[in-house]
Scaffold this active site. Structure first.
Site, PDB file in Angstrom:
ATOM      1  N   CYS A 119      10.146   4.850  -0.287  1.00 35.25           N
ATOM      2  CA  CYS A 119       9.303   5.468   0.743  1.00 35.25           C
ATOM      3  C   CYS A 119       9.010   4.544   1.928  1.00 35.25           C
ATOM      4  O   CYS A 119       8.522   5.004   2.968  1.00 35.25           O
ATOM      5  CB  CYS A 119       7.989   5.941   0.132  1.00 35.25           C
ATOM      6  SG  CYS A 119       8.220   7.139  -1.196  1.00 35.25           S
ATOM      7  N   HIS A 259       2.381   6.449   5.339  1.00 28.62           N
ATOM      8  CA  HIS A 259       3.184   7.177   4.362  1.00 28.62           C
ATOM      9  C   HIS A 259       2.296   8.221   3.694  1.00 28.62           C
ATOM     10  O   HIS A 259       1.202   7.904   3.207  1.00 28.62           O
ATOM     11  CB  HIS A 259       3.741   6.196   3.330  1.00 28.62           C
ATOM     12  CG  HIS A 259       4.307   6.861   2.120  1.00 28.62           C
ATOM     13  ND1 HIS A 259       5.159   7.940   2.186  1.00 28.62           N
ATOM     14  CD2 HIS A 259       4.124   6.595   0.791  1.00 28.62           C
ATOM     15  CE1 HIS A 259       5.489   8.307   0.955  1.00 28.62           C
ATOM     16  NE2 HIS A 259       4.878   7.513   0.106  1.00 28.62           N
ATOM     17  N   ASN A 289       4.301  14.656  -0.598  1.00 27.34           N
ATOM     18  CA  ASN A 289       4.949  13.357  -0.398  1.00 27.34           C
ATOM     19  C   ASN A 289       6.447  13.597  -0.276  1.00 27.34           C
ATOM     20  O   ASN A 289       7.104  13.987  -1.243  1.00 27.34           O
ATOM     21  CB  ASN A 289       4.631  12.451  -1.589  1.00 27.34           C
ATOM     22  CG  ASN A 289       5.274  11.085  -1.501  1.00 27.34           C
ATOM     23  OD1 ASN A 289       6.187  10.858  -0.724  1.00 27.34           O
ATOM     24  ND2 ASN A 289       4.804  10.159  -2.332  1.00 27.34           N
TER      25      ASN A 289
END
Length: 342
Positions: A119, A259, A289
């Site tokens: 990520c 993020h 996510n």
């Protein structure tokens, strides 16, 4: 620190693509044992996420996001010299997903490669693009974050199945006017914590076999509490160090784009970092996510919503498996599409 004699490098345009299929919490509850809608929402602040269609792979999402970024930058695929794709769910173990994206775009002769810092990879890709453009004045790079996590979710694991979705975000990186663009980037990896996030099988250490498939070792796994502690211990110091190195005060940050891991976690992180004055742009509630796509999707959403304007100081922060952390500080340059809008 950026060489003062180097050309200014920044983002020329942003784009994103989210699959059509919306998966709400009621659907997740029907698939995942021992949870409720309230359980999901109180712990994650996620309400919906998107899943790719059966005929969509990571390269398809990435190419659609890239086309949107090119359009906003006022450029064609032929103007691109590098295609960098950050993903941990590539179409195949090989070839690189970036080469598939190049073919879909028709960006002939562009050099293409993948980055896998999970990520955090999009910010790592930005640093690579900045270096390439700095070394090759006039060059332009597509940096794309794209993931299709819905294909590797274990619906018996409520810690991960509720969090993840699919998507892609992209930016075009190139030279910008002096005083604009990327101010500085900080990257860091803590390999001692690599067990916190992983897909246990399918590589050279644990090759794919009937046994690994039967054991569910190709699913995404994460130790949620350990990841939270890692983020809280490592992200704020990196952001503070980056700001200090750049001579920028916390109060000068206009927009914080982290993020989109977990909505509850991000509220705690912004407070821990002292970024409560900055606008923290969140899309985690509607998209979940999206892995490497998370930061560029949120950035594109912020730009299109008018939450980021010319000259704004923007702070990007990503963290992911490895464990890796990446942060980027930049002064916003309006894209060609923004400059032409009345």
């Amino acid at each position: 620190m950026t060489n003062s004699t180097a050309p200014a490098v920044g983002i020329l345009g942003t784009g994103s693509y989210l699959p059509v299929r919306v998966v709400d919490n009621e659907e997740i509850v029907a698939r995942v044992p021992d949870i409720t809608v309230d359980w999901i929402e109180s712990r994650t602040a996620i309400y919906t996420r998107r899943y790719a269609a059966a005929d969509e792979a990571t390269s398809d999402l990435a190419a659609k996001a890239a086309r949107a970024a090119l359009e906003r930058a006022g450029l064609t695929p032929a103007a691109i010299d590098y295609v960098i794709v950050s993903t941990s769910t590539g179409d195949f173990p090989q070839p690189p997903t970036a080469s598939l994206v190049q073919h879909l775009l028709g960006a002939q002769d562009a050099a293409c490669f993948d980055v896998n810092a999970v990520c955090a990879g999009f910010v790592y890709g930005l640093e690579l693009a900045r270096g390439l453009v700095t070394a090759n004045p006039g060059a332009r790079a597509l940096v794309i974050g794209a993931d299709v996590y819905s294909r590797i979710l274990n619906y018996d694991d409520r810690r991960t199945a509720v969090l993840l979705g699919d998507g892609a975000g992209a930016v075009v990186v190139g030279e910008v006017p002096p005083g604009q663009g990327i101010i500085d980037i900080a990257l860091s990896t803590h390999g001692e914590a690599q067990d916190l996030i992983k897909v246990p099988a399918g590589g050279s250490r644990v090759p794919t076999s009937a046994q690994t498939v039967a054991a569910g070792e190709h699913f995404f796994t994460m130790h949620g509490r350990g990841v939270r502690d890692f983020v809280m211990d490592n992200v704020p110091p990196m952001l503070h160090k980056l700001l200090a190195r750049a001579g920028v005060d916390l109060a000068d940050v206009d927009c914080f784009v982290p993020h989109q891991a977990n909505g509850v976690l991000l509220g705690q992180l912004a407070e821990r970092c002292g970024l409560t004055r900055a606008r923290t742009h969140l899309v985690v509630g509607k998209y979940g996510n999206t892995g490497s796509a998370s930061v560029p999707v949120a950035l594109d959403d912020a730009v299109r919503a008018g939450a980021i304007g010319a000259g704004d100081v923007v702070l990007l922060s990503a963290f992911g498996g490895g464990m890796s952390v990446g942060s980027c500080l930049l002064r916003w340059t309006p894209a060609a599409a923004e400059r032409s809008t009345p």
